[in-house]
Design a protein around this motif. Structure first.
Motif, short mmCIF file in Angstrom:
data_model
loop_
_atom_site.label_atom_id
_atom_site.label_comp_id
_atom_site.label_asym_id
_atom_site.label_seq_id
_atom_site.Cartn_x
_atom_site.Cartn_y
_atom_site.Cartn_z
N LEU A 42 0.81 -1.22 0.00
CA LEU A 42 0.00 0.00 0.00
C LEU A 42 0.84 1.27 0.00
O LEU A 42 0.31 2.37 -0.13
N ARG A 43 2.16 1.14 0.13
CA ARG A 43 3.01 2.33 0.12
C ARG A 43 2.89 3.11 -1.19
O ARG A 43 3.12 4.32 -1.22
N VAL A 44 2.53 2.42 -2.27
CA VAL A 44 2.47 3.10 -3.57
C VAL A 44 1.35 4.12 -3.64
O VAL A 44 1.40 5.03 -4.48
N VAL A 45 0.33 4.02 -2.78
CA VAL A 45 -0.80 4.94 -2.91
C VAL A 45 -0.44 6.37 -2.53
O VAL A 45 -1.20 7.29 -2.86
N HIS A 48 -0.57 8.30 -5.46
CA HIS A 48 -1.87 8.32 -6.13
C HIS A 48 -2.90 8.91 -5.17
O HIS A 48 -3.66 8.17 -4.52
N PRO A 49 -2.95 10.23 -5.05
CA PRO A 49 -3.81 10.86 -4.04
C PRO A 49 -5.28 10.45 -4.10
O PRO A 49 -5.91 10.29 -3.04
N ILE A 51 -6.55 7.64 -5.08
CA ILE A 51 -6.70 6.29 -4.52
C ILE A 51 -6.57 6.34 -3.01
O ILE A 51 -7.33 5.68 -2.28
N MET A 52 -5.64 7.13 -2.52
CA MET A 52 -5.46 7.24 -1.07
C MET A 52 -6.72 7.80 -0.42
O MET A 52 -7.15 7.33 0.64
N ILE A 53 -7.32 8.80 -1.04
CA ILE A 53 -8.57 9.36 -0.52
C ILE A 53 -9.66 8.30 -0.53
O ILE A 53 -10.43 8.17 0.44
N ALA A 54 -9.74 7.52 -1.61
CA ALA A 54 -10.78 6.49 -1.73
C ALA A 54 -10.63 5.41 -0.66
O ALA A 54 -11.61 4.96 -0.06
#
Length: 217
Positions: A42-45, A48-49, A51-54
């Motif tokens: 999950l570090r990649v998110v 990807h803002p 996706i992180m918000i979602a």
């Protein structure tokens, strides 16, 4: 705060996580030298803002059902998610350090808290439950009440049962079995890959007292 009506479905979010590289397949060396055919990174998110918000929105939905005064993300992958949840819900957050600070305050926990406050733990992946329990132990040693954790993925390898034995109810967005079905239905992974991963999960179960984790560092 992102409006809830725009919340992605779990199926849509699963596909976005896969496409972003959070779900990786192959013969992967895990944290303690074992091999695994799949890992969830999950570090990649953080790159990807949306996706992180979602993901944070979905965790917030789980958190609404749990009484809590504070949030604490397990270091390090869950820290950004806990921070987004904190800002979105105006819930104070505290941070557990990986190591005790060797100067100034020499704290293991950063932030403002009081004894007997309820702290909800946020985690990215649970395999054996060991990393999460380390955070729980620290929080409890500081007088905080910890009874629940929200997690993005429960790998179905016994971690939830281990946590339950230690007084923690685990609330996951995904189980590995459910995530595999969603990705299979979306055409992201084939039936053979699903069977290989499910067999690995069946053969790689953890039980109480086993705190070594398979999460990739």
């Amino acid at each position: 705060m992102v409006l809830e009506k725009s919340m992605l479905s779990l199926e849509e979010l699963a596909v976005r996580l896969f496409d972003a590289g959070a779900v990786r397949l192959g013969d992967i060396e895990a944290k303690i030298g074992r091999r695994t055919p799949i890992y969830f990174d999950l570090r990649v998110v953080v790159s990807h803002p949306q996706i992180m918000i979602a993901v944070a929105q979905r965790l917030q939905k789980l958190a609404r059902e749990i009484n809590h005064d504070l949030l604490c993300g397990v270091p390090y992958a869950a820290l950004p998610l806990a921070a987004v949840m904190s800002v979105n819900t105006n819930t104070p957050m505290i941070m557990k350090r990986k190591e005790t600070k060797l100067y100034a305050t020499k704290k293991m926990l950063e932030g403002v808290y009081e004894k007997n406050q309820n702290c909800l733990v946020v985690e990215d992946v649970v395999t054996s439950g060991g990393s999460l329990l380390e955070t729980v132990d620290t929080l409890r040693s500081e007088g905080l009440i910890v009874s629940h954790a929200v997690v993005v993925l429960d790998r179905d390898q016994g971690g939830a049962a281990v946590l339950k034995e230690n007084g923690i109810v685990l609330k996951p967005l995904y189980t590995m079995t459910g995530l595999l079905k969603m990705l299979n239905d979306a055409g992201k992974i084939n039936d053979e890959t699903v069977e290989i991963i499910l067999e690995h999960i069946k053969e790689s179960q953890f039980c109480s007292g086993m705190k070594d984790n398979l999460e990739v560092m």
